[in-house]
Motif scaffolding. Sequence first.
Motif, mmCIF file in Angstrom:
data_model
loop_
_atom_site.group_PDB
_atom_site.id
_atom_site.type_symbol
_atom_site.label_atom_id
_atom_site.label_comp_id
_atom_site.label_asym_id
_atom_site.label_seq_id
_atom_site.Cartn_x
_atom_site.Cartn_y
_atom_site.Cartn_z
ATOM 1 N N ALA A 91 -9.160 79.499 -15.772
ATOM 2 C CA ALA A 91 -8.142 80.441 -15.678
ATOM 3 C C ALA A 91 -7.132 79.936 -14.782
ATOM 4 C CB ALA A 91 -8.942 81.616 -14.861
ATOM 5 N N PHE A 92 -7.464 78.969 -13.768
ATOM 6 C CA PHE A 92 -6.440 78.387 -12.963
ATOM 7 C C PHE A 92 -5.717 77.355 -13.914
ATOM 8 C CE2 PHE A 92 -4.670 75.089 -10.172
ATOM 9 C CZ PHE A 92 -4.121 75.930 -9.119
ATOM 10 N N LEU A 93 -6.451 76.517 -14.508
ATOM 11 C CA LEU A 93 -5.765 75.544 -15.434
ATOM 12 C C LEU A 93 -5.021 76.172 -16.397
ATOM 13 C CD1 LEU A 93 -8.693 72.764 -15.961
ATOM 14 C CD2 LEU A 93 -6.807 72.842 -14.408
ATOM 15 N N LYS A 125 -1.760 77.322 -14.756
ATOM 16 C CA LYS A 125 -0.816 76.312 -14.593
ATOM 17 C C LYS A 125 0.058 75.820 -15.703
ATOM 18 C CE LYS A 125 -0.732 72.159 -11.702
ATOM 19 N NZ LYS A 125 -1.509 71.130 -10.943
ATOM 20 N N ILE A 126 -0.661 75.678 -16.678
ATOM 21 C CA ILE A 126 0.024 75.464 -17.820
ATOM 22 C C ILE A 126 1.014 76.453 -18.474
ATOM 23 C CG2 ILE A 126 -0.150 74.923 -20.533
ATOM 24 C CD1 ILE A 126 -3.152 73.877 -19.772
ATOM 25 N N SER A 127 0.479 77.659 -18.353
ATOM 26 C CA SER A 127 1.472 78.908 -18.683
ATOM 27 C C SER A 127 2.756 78.905 -17.930
ATOM 28 C CB SER A 127 0.882 80.061 -19.003
ATOM 29 O OG SER A 127 0.051 80.187 -20.047
ATOM 30 N N PHE A 128 2.301 78.633 -16.754
ATOM 31 C CA PHE A 128 3.414 78.652 -15.464
ATOM 32 C C PHE A 128 4.638 77.653 -15.870
ATOM 33 C CE2 PHE A 128 5.775 76.573 -12.033
ATOM 34 C CZ PHE A 128 6.309 77.717 -11.479
ATOM 35 N N ILE A 129 4.369 76.511 -16.246
ATOM 36 C CA ILE A 129 5.235 75.428 -16.600
ATOM 37 C C ILE A 129 5.865 75.715 -17.909
ATOM 38 C CG2 ILE A 129 3.995 73.718 -17.849
ATOM 39 C CD1 ILE A 129 6.724 73.275 -15.089
ATOM 40 N N ASN A 130 5.338 76.669 -18.695
ATOM 41 C CA ASN A 130 5.914 76.904 -19.929
ATOM 42 C C ASN A 130 6.962 77.974 -19.848
ATOM 43 O OD1 ASN A 130 5.129 74.988 -22.004
ATOM 44 N ND2 ASN A 130 3.191 75.965 -22.064
ATOM 45 N N VAL A 174 -0.379 85.386 -18.872
ATOM 46 C CA VAL A 174 -0.760 83.690 -19.044
ATOM 47 C C VAL A 174 -1.138 83.526 -20.397
ATOM 48 C CG1 VAL A 174 -2.496 81.940 -18.651
ATOM 49 C CG2 VAL A 174 -1.470 83.360 -16.719
ATOM 50 N N ASP A 175 -1.977 84.373 -21.165
ATOM 51 C CA ASP A 175 -2.122 84.192 -22.564
ATOM 52 C C ASP A 175 -0.988 84.353 -23.515
ATOM 53 O OD1 ASP A 175 -3.859 83.750 -24.773
ATOM 54 O OD2 ASP A 175 -4.681 85.766 -24.626
#
Length: 444
Positions: A218-220, A223-228, A296-297
Amino acid sequence: MSLRISVFGTGYLGATHAAGMAELGHEVVGVDIDPAKIERLSRGEVPFYEPGLPELLRKHVESGRLRFTTDAAEAAEFADVHFIGVGTPQKKGSYAADMTFVDSVIETLAPLITRPAVILGKSTVPVGTAARLAARVRELSPVGDDAQLGWNPEFLREGFAVEDTLRPDRLVIGVDKDRPGRIEEVAREVYADAISRDTPFLVTDLATAELVKVSANAFLATKISFINAIAEVCEATGADVVELADAIGHDARIGRKFLGAGLGFGGGCLPKDIRAFMARAGELGVDQALTFLREVDDVNMRRREHVIGLVEGELNGRLQGGKVAVLGAAFKPESDDIRDSPALDVAGRLHLKGADVRVFDPEAMANAAKVWPTLTFTESAAEAVKDAEVVVVATEWKEFRSLDPHAVADLVAGKVVIDGRNCLPAERWIDAGWRYLGMGRHSS
């Protein structure tokens, strides 16, 4: 010390773990209900792509240290340590994890355990599963409390799974603190090699061990969705998300890893694990704690639509009949896994909208063709881009990162490249006369 080990499930996780345990010096039997899969593995053939695994598998099949069977009774008689490595896919029509395969292993194996044994679950499961299964094992096994179950979550990265099995960055062992038994002792014997190299060895309660894996994923994913999400802002303002990620990545509290904006995450773990995590939180009455994972999703899925929109824009709104090359089908490089692959999803959606799509991937072609048989798959990147009006780089294979933009320009009908992974040397492509569009980057 050599142990006798069984691994139930010989898919990506199970086959890798079985070969890794043999490499660590144990005698291992892999168990599966699929005779065809067992036959292939018994010949030393890996039914999926994972660097280094074919060599490791063949080595230990030939040495006799590793074998495979469909007979659970044979495995129960042979081994004193049993690993569960079967899948926990997303239930149809639900976010929740489907526990059918894990439950089936317990229902099959536990009644066959007639002497003291330890079962270690590796599958990613909803919190609370291990305690339920431990009670079921004690109920079903003729030896009762001497059949003990702990949880040992896996943290494998596709493309690096052999390394992660043999040299893990940490080991987590969940035990029932009221019934600790021999689980920690046995786990230390199993992983003696890694422990001797000072690998962190963490003993927790069962619930914590289960939560460690899903929390890490969930953390990873976050982090990916944050930068996107930041990439979306960059696209609206003219900022460059790669330069931004470099800058914030120097902060030791943040770090640069997993701050690569692009098409987003996919595969068989992150998407289904965060959805199952949300579903389990709802069952526990703490759904508000994880509502952020829904966004995030959503952010992750929006990036696929964004790339499709970019293609449509470059074709002046004319997707019907537009010639598009999609380089990549696997969800990540060094893998043939197309489960929830952003690359294949984009190719498929473009195809459904009427585009003439040609796809190439170094390893995932056969798997992709099973899911999207109506797509056109080519034998090379050069064949895929021939006469294309738009080229989409959707999986960051080294082969695609190192393409010569001048050579590719001689093949295409339109010099437009959409860098869905921000993996191309942008200036080199721009200097070669290409219109370059990255994710959250300055476009030419």
